[in-house]
Design a protein around this motif. Structure first.
Motif, PDB file in Angstrom:
ATOM      1  N   SER A 259     117.017  23.943 -71.120  1.00 47.16           N
ATOM      2  CA  SER A 259     117.070  23.415 -70.027  1.00 47.16           C
ATOM      3  C   SER A 259     117.871  23.853 -69.012  1.00 47.16           C
ATOM      4  O   SER A 259     117.465  23.901 -67.770  1.00 47.16           O
ATOM      5  CB  SER A 259     117.226  21.700 -70.252  1.00 47.16           C
ATOM      6  OG  SER A 259     117.839  21.248 -69.070  1.00 47.16           O
ATOM      7  N   HIS A 260     118.960  24.396 -69.123  1.00 53.64           N
ATOM      8  CA  HIS A 260     119.827  25.206 -68.242  1.00 53.64           C
ATOM      9  C   HIS A 260     119.192  26.338 -67.821  1.00 53.64           C
ATOM     10  O   HIS A 260     119.184  26.614 -66.582  1.00 53.64           O
ATOM     11  CB  HIS A 260     121.340  25.455 -68.882  1.00 53.64           C
ATOM     12  CG  HIS A 260     122.293  26.323 -68.405  1.00 53.64           C
ATOM     13  ND1 HIS A 260     122.678  26.012 -66.939  1.00 53.64           N
ATOM     14  CD2 HIS A 260     122.561  27.635 -68.611  1.00 53.64           C
ATOM     15  CE1 HIS A 260     123.566  26.841 -66.494  1.00 53.64           C
ATOM     16  NE2 HIS A 260     123.551  27.987 -67.292  1.00 53.64           N
ATOM     17  N   TYR A 261     118.531  27.238 -68.653  1.00 57.20           N
ATOM     18  CA  TYR A 261     117.774  28.374 -68.248  1.00 57.20           C
ATOM     19  C   TYR A 261     116.586  27.934 -67.281  1.00 57.20           C
ATOM     20  O   TYR A 261     116.396  28.420 -66.473  1.00 57.20           O
ATOM     21  CB  TYR A 261     117.358  29.046 -69.477  1.00 57.20           C
ATOM     22  CG  TYR A 261     118.400  30.009 -70.139  1.00 57.20           C
ATOM     23  CD1 TYR A 261     119.139  30.677 -69.399  1.00 57.20           C
ATOM     24  CD2 TYR A 261     118.625  30.059 -71.442  1.00 57.20           C
ATOM     25  CE1 TYR A 261     120.112  31.708 -69.797  1.00 57.20           C
ATOM     26  CE2 TYR A 261     119.495  30.773 -72.061  1.00 57.20           C
ATOM     27  CZ  TYR A 261     120.158  31.647 -71.427  1.00 57.20           C
ATOM     28  OH  TYR A 261     121.251  32.300 -72.014  1.00 57.20           O
ATOM     29  N   GLY A 262     116.020  26.971 -67.855  1.00 59.82           N
ATOM     30  CA  GLY A 262     114.996  26.252 -67.129  1.00 59.82           C
ATOM     31  C   GLY A 262     113.652  26.768 -67.238  1.00 59.82           C
ATOM     32  O   GLY A 262     113.431  27.694 -67.833  1.00 59.82           O
ATOM     33  N   SER A 263     112.422  25.975 -67.318  1.00 61.00           N
ATOM     34  CA  SER A 263     111.171  26.351 -67.502  1.00 61.00           C
ATOM     35  C   SER A 263     110.558  27.550 -66.466  1.00 61.00           C
ATOM     36  O   SER A 263     109.627  28.029 -66.661  1.00 61.00           O
ATOM     37  CB  SER A 263     110.204  24.966 -67.768  1.00 61.00           C
ATOM     38  OG  SER A 263     110.194  24.558 -66.411  1.00 61.00           O
ATOM     39  N   GLY A 264     111.392  27.419 -65.573  1.00 61.76           N
ATOM     40  CA  GLY A 264     110.689  28.530 -64.339  1.00 61.76           C
ATOM     41  C   GLY A 264     111.201  29.829 -64.761  1.00 61.76           C
ATOM     42  O   GLY A 264     110.567  30.721 -64.151  1.00 61.76           O
ATOM     43  N   LEU A 265     112.146  29.915 -65.702  1.00 61.61           N
ATOM     44  CA  LEU A 265     112.496  31.070 -66.236  1.00 61.61           C
ATOM     45  C   LEU A 265     112.116  31.573 -67.573  1.00 61.61           C
ATOM     46  O   LEU A 265     111.527  32.724 -67.920  1.00 61.61           O
ATOM     47  CB  LEU A 265     114.102  31.289 -66.011  1.00 61.61           C
ATOM     48  CG  LEU A 265     114.894  32.785 -66.414  1.00 61.61           C
ATOM     49  CD1 LEU A 265     114.389  33.655 -65.215  1.00 61.61           C
ATOM     50  CD2 LEU A 265     116.271  32.305 -66.660  1.00 61.61           C
ATOM     51  N   LEU A 266     112.056  30.381 -68.608  1.00 63.75           N
ATOM     52  CA  LEU A 266     111.981  30.439 -69.908  1.00 63.75           C
ATOM     53  C   LEU A 266     110.562  29.972 -70.378  1.00 63.75           C
ATOM     54  O   LEU A 266     110.293  28.939 -70.118  1.00 63.75           O
ATOM     55  CB  LEU A 266     113.018  29.680 -70.641  1.00 63.75           C
ATOM     56  CG  LEU A 266     113.565  30.067 -71.988  1.00 63.75           C
ATOM     57  CD1 LEU A 266     114.072  31.501 -72.054  1.00 63.75           C
ATOM     58  CD2 LEU A 266     114.713  29.177 -72.199  1.00 63.75           C
TER      59      LEU A 266
END
Lengths: 318, 318
Positions: A259-266
């Motif tokens: 969640s820290h990386y986030g779905s916008g990236l991962l």
């Protein structure tokens, strides 16, 4: 297949060894963290780049995971006899040669990326190893020691203090002004898959992502971005990732890191089988997730992790 | 008694060890040659200063006369593995530490004289060791190799080529613009005796005298200046002094070297007993001369040479 991997030190290097076994035909570009670089004895030391280079080139001290095999420490002990430290950073004689060559080339005007390429000409790591940037970035850590607030170099926090005090902040000094090294954005733009190995999400992968342009290029690449959790069952697999995760307000769990990386990236995230219970939570956050064994006990096991990551990438792509 | 000694490398260092035994109460200042300094691998190497420091500090490799005892060569062999040379200059791991400390201090802004003092704080050589200058001076040698005229660094001539081709000229590049290091002229002005050990008269003592002000200060000091011949029976005791003497048009004889220094500079000259026949010729040129054994076979023998030099100085003074 063109694979781009964002790598820190030991975890990244070992994952890469597995990846090369799993995908021997792949064209692998590694974007290496340089935030843990440090100037010691007037020499430029790049621990993460060297760990990748030595590991893939067959020169690593396998037991400790960093430094050279069959190492000796004459130079260091003589420096200590001159009263010149620090003594807490374990530079061996063989390792010194790498830093001497690097420092000499940088003094002669070569950027770090060109130096890294020259060093790799000896080691033949089987990947294209690029520093995240040719500019100087140094990760500093804010701590409180004996009631006194201090900002210290990441290596001092990690190696000297062994993360024994809480990190109040982790700052990649210089990152905001840094430019991606030549080839970095091009490699990301032409990648078929982008992988985040189980490297430290704050001081390794996080620092690479802090170089303006890299995070955006990954998000815009339009190819699967898959990571492997460095946290298994609420603790880092090795190292002390939990200490620096706390500094950025992230729980030391596989789900929190995703969640820290986030779905916008991962796009995809592998968690260990002991964390299978969090798969649903992660998928609900928009990140495709699978639970597989994530302990890099040997190269075969690690190669299987890499195959799972590539399989998840294909699943995402489909 | 305040003694000033102009020293090169091995010969100067061994003579100094004898002098310290012969005159343990003396206050000895050594003005060291830096013309053979060389930058290798981005590091500043001062072979003559280090030979004096290691010899008097108990760290010298006694057999070869230069470099450290119990030396290893890991760094050098790794540098070679990177294709980084030169391989003909034998820097050992222990020795590297000295050059790393020196280079780091110079990069931090310290002059060579301050760096030398700091290095000597570890070695306690029992003398005050001053570089002749804090400025950069590099002795170059004009040679003809395979029909091609070249100018090469003294170390390349001496160590790589082993003086195997004639030296057409020996030039201490930068000497004419150099200033004596802090303390050099003051030490000369307050000396009771000035000694030229059996060091190379061209590339060691000659280079020191090439720094403007030093020759004049010695000539003007008004105290006995006594030298010991590095040539015994028409050949250098060790090294290849004859090769560089030829370049300055001086015969390789004890008498010719005395005359090269000249009676304006030199008051007394010791030749070996095998050269007793030249004493009259040298004295006729205005330089008081004695023939005594000049082979520095061990420290006792060398101490006796130093006693003879000091005795000749007293004779000159009287």
């Amino acid at each position: 297949m063109r694979i781009v991997v964002l790598a820190g030190g030991i975890g990244g290097a070992r994952f890469l060894r597995g990846l090369l076994q799993a995908a021997p035909e792949a064209d692998v570009t590694v974007i290496g963290n340089t935030g843990d670089d440090i100037h010691l004895f007037g020499l430029k030391v790049c621990p993460d780049l060297d760990t990748v280079m030595y590991t893939l080139g067959g020169g690593i001290n396998e037991e400790q995971g960093w430094g050279r095999t069959d190492e000796t420490f004459q130079v260091k002990s003589e420096l200590a006899a001159y009263g010149v430290g620090p003594e807490w950073f374990g530079l061996g004689d063989r390792d010194f040669a790498t830093h001497i060559v690097r420092t000499q080339m940088i003094a002669a005007g070569y950027p770090l990326s060109a130096v890294t390429e020259a060093l790799c000409a000896r080691w033949n790591p089987g990947v294209r190893l690029l520093p995240m940037t040719d500019d100087r970035v140094e990760t500093h850590v804010a701590v409180e020691i004996d009631g006194e607030k201090k900002v210290i170099h990441f290596q001092e926090y990690w190696v000297k203090l062994r993360a024994s005090v809480p990190a109040e902040a982790v700052v990649p000094v210089g990152a905001d002004q840094a430019k991606p090294a030549p080839g970095v954005l091009e490699a990301i733009a032409s990648a078929d898959v982008i992988l985040f190995p189980p490297s430290n999400p704050v001081v390794s992968v996080g620092t690479i992502l802090a170089v303006p342009g890299i995070r955006e290029a990954i998000a815009d690449a339009g190819v699967p971005v898959v990571g492997l959790s460095p946290i298994i069952g609420d603790a880092p697999v090795r190292g002390m990732a939990d200490k620096v995760l706390a500094a950025v307000g992230v729980e030391a769990t596989a789900a929190a890191v995703a969640s820290h990386y986030g779905s916008g990236l991962l796009d995809g995230w592998l968690v260990d089988t002991v964390d299978a219970g969090t798969v649903g939570e992660i998928e609900a956050a928009g990140i495709r997730c699978r639970a597989v064994p994530l302990l890099m006990t040997d190269t075969d096991t690690t190669a299987e992790m890499a195959r799972q990551a590539l399989a998840l990438a294909e699943e995402v792509r489909a």
